[in-house]
Write a protein that holds these residues in place. Structure first.
Motif, PDB file in Angstrom:
ATOM      1  N   CYS A 499     215.174  89.572  94.246  1.00 44.74           N
ATOM      2  CA  CYS A 499     213.746  90.190  94.265  1.00 44.74           C
ATOM      3  C   CYS A 499     212.899  88.629  94.283  1.00 44.74           C
ATOM      4  N   VAL A 500     213.520  88.367  92.981  1.00 46.13           N
ATOM      5  CA  VAL A 500     212.079  87.239  92.010  1.00 46.13           C
ATOM      6  C   VAL A 500     212.142  86.544  92.380  1.00 46.13           C
ATOM      7  N   LEU A 501     213.058  85.749  93.171  1.00 42.68           N
ATOM      8  CA  LEU A 501     213.303  84.480  94.504  1.00 42.68           C
ATOM      9  C   LEU A 501     212.284  84.950  95.563  1.00 42.68           C
ATOM     10  N   VAL A 502     212.610  86.270  95.838  1.00 45.65           N
ATOM     11  CA  VAL A 502     211.352  86.551  97.171  1.00 45.65           C
ATOM     12  C   VAL A 502     209.939  86.375  96.487  1.00 45.65           C
ATOM     13  N   GLY A 503     209.763  86.804  95.268  1.00 43.89           N
ATOM     14  CA  GLY A 503     208.291  87.054  94.773  1.00 43.89           C
ATOM     15  C   GLY A 503     208.013  85.631  94.213  1.00 43.89           C
ATOM     16  N   LEU A 504     208.820  85.320  94.885  1.00 48.60           N
ATOM     17  CA  LEU A 504     208.353  83.410  94.342  1.00 48.60           C
ATOM     18  C   LEU A 504     208.274  82.410  96.105  1.00 48.60           C
ATOM     19  N   GLY A 505     208.455  83.580  96.810  1.00 46.49           N
ATOM     20  CA  GLY A 505     207.614  82.964  98.028  1.00 46.49           C
ATOM     21  C   GLY A 505     208.973  82.515  99.046  1.00 46.49           C
ATOM     22  N   ILE A 506     210.091  82.967  98.284  1.00 45.39           N
ATOM     23  CA  ILE A 506     211.023  82.238  99.851  1.00 45.39           C
ATOM     24  C   ILE A 506     211.748  83.311 100.325  1.00 45.39           C
ATOM     25  N   THR A 507     211.724  82.582 101.418  1.00 45.95           N
ATOM     26  CA  THR A 507     211.976  83.181 102.349  1.00 45.95           C
ATOM     27  C   THR A 507     213.035  83.752 103.972  1.00 45.95           C
ATOM     28  N   SER A 508     214.250  83.903 102.905  1.00 44.01           N
ATOM     29  CA  SER A 508     215.379  83.162 103.199  1.00 44.01           C
ATOM     30  C   SER A 508     216.610  83.602 102.184  1.00 44.01           C
TER      31      SER A 508
END
Length: 557
Positions: A499-508
């Motif tokens: 969830c944190v990675l998605v929040g950082l802008g990670i797309t996959s």
């Protein structure tokens, strides 16, 4: 009396049960009875060693054949190390110096342990493997069963100083409900295999055996806390609640993305055709990391272009079709994954040496032949194929690699494992079409800490704010360029960190297939704004534990 200890959490989940302590010793009485072995001469003693080593290696290979993915990789590597010519030469030298066989083997192992430990980095990870190989060869010599984890009568919490790959790979999740080790970090062999098996796991828990032996334990694989002799009713209730939550997660089938519709691709990490086919049964849109080097760990000579193409096609074929793709990583040989036809022997520090893309600097043909084979496999299967290079450190390296890949009609990308590549991600993305962050190596190189050093496990935690800052830099570069930036390291398998990675802008997010549903369910349960708040909280933290707690607090708010 101590009632709780803390370690590095690596596989989330709660488990409760009696503690089973694993040992790796061969019976001292059997060793004493063996004595000098009664061998007629040095050649006879060496022949006995060869027979024992071969039987141990065969055992590793048999287990590898029954496994897939990371487990098969680790076991195959152990088989190769067991019959290593350098190790055999050290045994022979000790025999020629007049040592009996048992001390000769022990001295040879100790010699290699000293060398590997001194190298640091990923090579130091093999010390546990060497100790395990020693115990197994010794058992074969003295005609005892190879040591390993005892099979518990009831579901138990396994506690050990450390676990060898063969021990971890053979665990039955129905009997071993959790793993606690005193050594190791979040990317150790124990952690990687535990993730694949889905067993709650805490590593680097110093003093675990002394505190937990003879007691019952409640293991929290998300917080890293292990409680000794908790109140049984409360522990049982907490485990039941956790199992219900995990069962709900296991039933998740998509679609991948946040609760408010931000898409997030979920992909699988694979090592061969078998693991690629198995991953296809999970709700993934493709393969985010095909570790090609794992197909060749036991090969003395480089396979032909045609043979490579056949191997790659078997991995690509299940993912032909609209909306699916496979990311092929070129040979990440070197360091802890030596390949006879590719790697440089006798490097002083292989983790910082000629590995990954750097192998092509002196031998460009090695890379070009592999790219030719990937292009052939892509054409035969019709699968959309992306290709990325490991250990890229400069923009020039990315430019040269991107050009070679595009010449073959494929989509080029690079791995972000070296801090310099993360810091220059905006320039790197001018040369390639995507980035994939390998958090295992990125964490190790950012923090200058051997990932197997138990005393430094807090540094090699992917929740380190410095590591998350580099991820954020790469993700922002991708956003500005309009190009995808994914994560394929072990961090992607942590549902909270995902969830944190998605929040950082990670797309996959690409991970072991067993982690896909829990990660997908966790991400789909929050809106994008919450993921961003979790990311901000983690970035503002001063250490991994604080970052994890801060993100969890936002998620639960």
């Amino acid at each position: 009396m101590v009632t709780s200890i803390h370690g590095t959490p690596v596989v989330p989940g709660l488990a409760y049960g009696p503690v089973l302590v694993a040992t790796s010793e061969v019976s001292p009485d059997a060793v004493a009875a063996y004595g000098d072995g009664g061998h007629a001469d040095e050649d006879a003693a060496l022949a006995a060693y060869d027979d024992a080593a071969t039987r141990v290696a065969d055992g590793f290979r048999a287990k590898a054949a029954a496994a897939t993915g990371a487990t098969a990789e680790v076991l195959t590597a152990s088989a190769g190390l067991t019959t290593d010519r350098g190790l055999r030469s050290a045994v022979r030298k000790n025999l020629q110096a007049g040592q009996p066989l048992v001390p000769a083997v022990e001295a040879a192992i100790d010699q290699f342990v000293t060398v590997f430990a001194g190298m640091g980095g990923l090579m130091a990870e093999r010390v546990t493997d060497l100790r395990d190989i020693h115990a197994r060869i010794l058992a074969r010599l003295v005609d005892e069963p190879e040591p390993g984890v005892p099979v518990p009568d009831t579901p138990s919490v396994l506690v050990a100083t450390d676990l060898a790959p063969a021990d971890t790979a053979g665990l039955d999740p129905a009997r071993v409900v959790a793993i606690v080790t005193e050594r190791g970090g979040p990317t150790s062999h124990t952690a990687i295999i535990a993730r694949q098996l889905g067993i709650p796991c805490v590593v680097g828990a110093s003093g675990a055996i002394a505190v937990l032996e003879g007691r019952r334990a409640l293991v929290d694989g998300e917080s890293g806390t292990v409680e000794a002799d908790p109140e049984q009713a409360k522990a049982t209730d907490r485990v039941a609640e956790d199992r219900a939550q995990r069962a709900a997660l296991a039933s998740w089938s998509g679609p991948a993305g946040t609760a408010d519709g931000r898409p997030v691709k979920l992909l699988a990490n694979v090592a061969d055709a078998a693991s690629a086919v198995a991953a296809g049964s999970e709700p993934v849109t493709g393969i985010g990391l095909f570790r090609t080097e794992l197909c060749f760990l036991d090969r003395a000579e480089e396979p032909s272009v045609e043979e490579q193409a056949e191997i790659y096609a078997r991995v690509l074929a299940p993912y032909a079709g609209e909306g699916r793709h496979v990311v092929v990583r070129t040979l990440d040989a070197g360091s802890d994954k030596p390949i006879a036809f590719a790697t440089h022997p006798d490097e002083e520090n292989p983790a910082l040496g000629v590995r990954g893309l750097r192998l092509s600097f002196a031998d460009p043909g090695l890379l070009h032949r592999q790219l030719d084979a990937v292009a052939i496999a892509a054409e035969r299967t019709g699968t959309e194929t992306w290709v990325m290079a490991p250990m890229v450190a400069t923009v020039a390296e990315a430019r040269d690699f991107g050009s070679a890949v595009r010449e073959r009609g494929l989509k080029p990308g690079v791995m972000i494992e070296v801090p310099s590549a993360a810091l220059l991600a905006h320039q790197v993305l001018e040369e390639v079409d995507f980035l994939s962050i390998g958090t295992n190596d990125l964490t190790q190189y950012t923090m200058a800490a051997d990932r197997m050093a138990t005393d430094l496990a807090h540094l090699t935690d992917p929740w380190q704010p410095a590591v998350l800052q580099l991820v954020a830099i790469a993700a922002e570069a991708g956003r500005r360029a309009g190009k995808p930036v994914g994560v394929c390291g072990e961090a992607a398998a942590d549902p909270l960190l995902a969830c944190v990675l998605v929040g950082l802008g990670i797309t996959s997010l690409s991970m072991a297939a067993a982690a896909v549903r829990p990660v997908g369910a966790r991400v789909s349960g929050v809106v994008a704004a919450t993921c961003e708040e979790m990311a901000e909280a983690a970035l503002a933290a001063v250490d991994p534990a604080t970052a994890r707690s801060a993100a969890l607090a936002v998620a639960g708010a």
